[in-house]
Design a protein around this motif. Structure first.
Motif, PDB file in Angstrom:
ATOM      1  N   PHE A  67       0.832  -1.200   0.000  1.00 34.58           N
ATOM      2  CA  PHE A  67       0.000   0.000   0.000  1.00 34.58           C
ATOM      3  C   PHE A  67       0.874   1.260   0.000  1.00 34.58           C
ATOM      4  O   PHE A  67       1.993   1.256   0.490  1.00 34.58           O
ATOM      5  N   GLY A  68       0.309   2.358  -0.506  1.00 37.02           N
ATOM      6  CA  GLY A  68       0.989   3.644  -0.406  1.00 37.02           C
ATOM      7  C   GLY A  68       2.239   3.718  -1.259  1.00 37.02           C
ATOM      8  O   GLY A  68       2.275   3.261  -2.401  1.00 37.02           O
ATOM      9  N   TYR A  69       3.302   4.321  -0.707  1.00 33.71           N
ATOM     10  CA  TYR A  69       4.583   4.462  -1.407  1.00 33.71           C
ATOM     11  C   TYR A  69       5.227   3.085  -1.472  1.00 33.71           C
ATOM     12  O   TYR A  69       5.702   2.564  -0.458  1.00 33.71           O
ATOM     13  N   ARG A  70       5.252   2.456  -2.663  1.00 31.68           N
ATOM     14  CA  ARG A  70       5.632   1.052  -2.710  1.00 31.68           C
ATOM     15  C   ARG A  70       6.430   0.708  -3.973  1.00 31.68           C
ATOM     16  O   ARG A  70       6.387   1.416  -4.965  1.00 31.68           O
ATOM     17  N   TYR A  71       7.142  -0.395  -3.846  1.00 29.95           N
ATOM     18  CA  TYR A  71       7.883  -0.994  -4.947  1.00 29.95           C
ATOM     19  C   TYR A  71       7.494  -2.476  -5.031  1.00 29.95           C
ATOM     20  O   TYR A  71       7.113  -3.072  -4.022  1.00 29.95           O
ATOM     21  N   PRO A  72       7.649  -3.121  -6.190  1.00 24.75           N
ATOM     22  CA  PRO A  72       7.628  -4.586  -6.196  1.00 24.75           C
ATOM     23  C   PRO A  72       8.732  -5.098  -5.277  1.00 24.75           C
ATOM     24  O   PRO A  72       9.825  -4.512  -5.221  1.00 24.75           O
ATOM     25  N   LEU A  76      12.524  -3.545  -4.771  1.00 22.66           N
ATOM     26  CA  LEU A  76      12.893  -2.904  -3.506  1.00 22.66           C
ATOM     27  C   LEU A  76      14.147  -3.543  -2.924  1.00 22.66           C
ATOM     28  O   LEU A  76      15.077  -2.849  -2.489  1.00 22.66           O
ATOM     29  N   THR A  77      14.165  -4.875  -2.909  1.00 23.70           N
ATOM     30  CA  THR A  77      15.318  -5.590  -2.351  1.00 23.70           C
ATOM     31  C   THR A  77      16.587  -5.283  -3.132  1.00 23.70           C
ATOM     32  O   THR A  77      17.645  -4.995  -2.546  1.00 23.70           O
ATOM     33  N   LEU A  78      16.503  -5.312  -4.461  1.00 20.18           N
ATOM     34  CA  LEU A  78      17.676  -5.035  -5.288  1.00 20.18           C
ATOM     35  C   LEU A  78      18.182  -3.618  -5.078  1.00 20.18           C
ATOM     36  O   LEU A  78      19.394  -3.395  -4.890  1.00 20.18           O
ATOM     37  N   HIS A 115       6.339  -5.729   6.557  1.00 14.32           N
ATOM     38  CA  HIS A 115       5.651  -6.579   5.593  1.00 14.32           C
ATOM     39  C   HIS A 115       6.687  -7.124   4.618  1.00 14.32           C
ATOM     40  O   HIS A 115       7.454  -6.368   4.019  1.00 14.32           O
ATOM     41  N   GLN A 116       6.740  -8.439   4.488  1.00 12.71           N
ATOM     42  CA  GLN A 116       7.779  -9.120   3.711  1.00 12.71           C
ATOM     43  C   GLN A 116       9.169  -8.784   4.259  1.00 12.71           C
ATOM     44  O   GLN A 116      10.165  -8.809   3.531  1.00 12.71           O
TER      45      GLN A 116
END
Length: 261
Positions: A67-72, A76-78, A115-116
């Motif tokens: 939700f909101g300000y997000r990346y796949p 994000l991890t990379l 989350h994750q």
């Protein structure tokens, strides 16, 4: 030897909220992690009454992937591993989520996780700890460490290697209390009996672990809306069924269940 039983994803959907509240009322959970960027958050927060808060710690489920300000999650991890995330945007999102939590509940989170498990990633963890230290220096929230043990398999090892030990070290250096082992990692497959067997195994692991373990879970009640945009919904219903059953007392009979490390 101590165990926190923590439900993730509060406010993601009404069926998840209903399950978490009922499990807290029935003394099956000692912590619940909130997704405050969810469009349901304002209404979901009203379910977290003083009676519920007396029974369980309520934490922030820091979110950068849903939700909101997000990346796949993979992107994000990379970007975090390459130290290419925009620091100002990360800080603004963390501050926003903490503000949303405080406005709705009138208090700071008892703890923070992700989350994750995004709260342990490089860049994010440093900004998060700095913000928490600045805002809550008078009463630091505890930090959930996503450090599964070897029995968690490949998925657990991947989660652990993405920053669990670094987060634990950096948090403790700043005076934060931290949980130790993370239990509850699986691929969300199987039926009710499979999940019951997993719970028995995790309870056994908790009894032989040093410090305070966290058993994360993802329950939901059966509801027509549950399947919408929720690929693990069938597993959620199975989890709720077992956690809310009479088997709970037998499974955790020899485990000291607590709210904080």
């Amino acid at each position: 030897m101590k165990l926190i039983i923590c439900a993730d994803d509060f406010a993601q959907s009404p069926s998840i909220d209903a399950a978490i509240v009922r499990l807290i009322e029935n003394n099956r959970l000692t912590a619940a992690s909130c997704m405050v960027n969810s469009p349901h958050w304002a209404s979901s927060a009203k379910l977290l009454t003083s009676d519920i808060r007396d029974k369980a710690h309520i934490g922030l489920h820091l979110d950068f992937t849903l939700f909101g300000y997000r990346y796949p999650h993979g992107i994000l991890t990379l970007l975090s591993l390459l130290r290419c995330l925009p620091k100002a945007s990360i800080q603004n999102s963390i501050e926003h989520q903490l503000n949303q939590f405080e406005v709705a509940l009138g208090t700071q989170p008892d703890y923070v996780d992700g989350h994750q498990h995004v709260h342990q990633l490089p860049q994010i963890r440093q900004v998060l700890l700095a913000v928490l230290k600045q805002r809550y220096h008078h009463q630091l929230p505890w930090i959930r460490i996503a450090k599964p043990n070897d029995e968690s398999g490949i998925k657990g090892r991947i989660i652990k290697m993405l920053g669990a030990s670094a987060l634990e070290r950096e948090a403790k250096q700043l005076g934060f209390k931290c949980s130790n082992v993370l239990l509850g990692v699986y691929n969300f497959s199987g039926d009710v009996q499979d999940y019951k067997k997993r719970l028995i195994d995790w309870a056994t692991q908790a009894k032989h672990s040093v410090g305070t373990s966290v058993l994360m879970c993802h329950p939901a009640v059966a509801a027509a809306e549950g399947y919408i945009n929720d690929p693990i919904y069938p597993a959620r219903v199975n989890e709720f069924s077992v956690l809310n059953s009479d088997a709970f007392a037998t499974i955790f009979n020899d485990v000291k269940i607590v709210r904080e490390p």
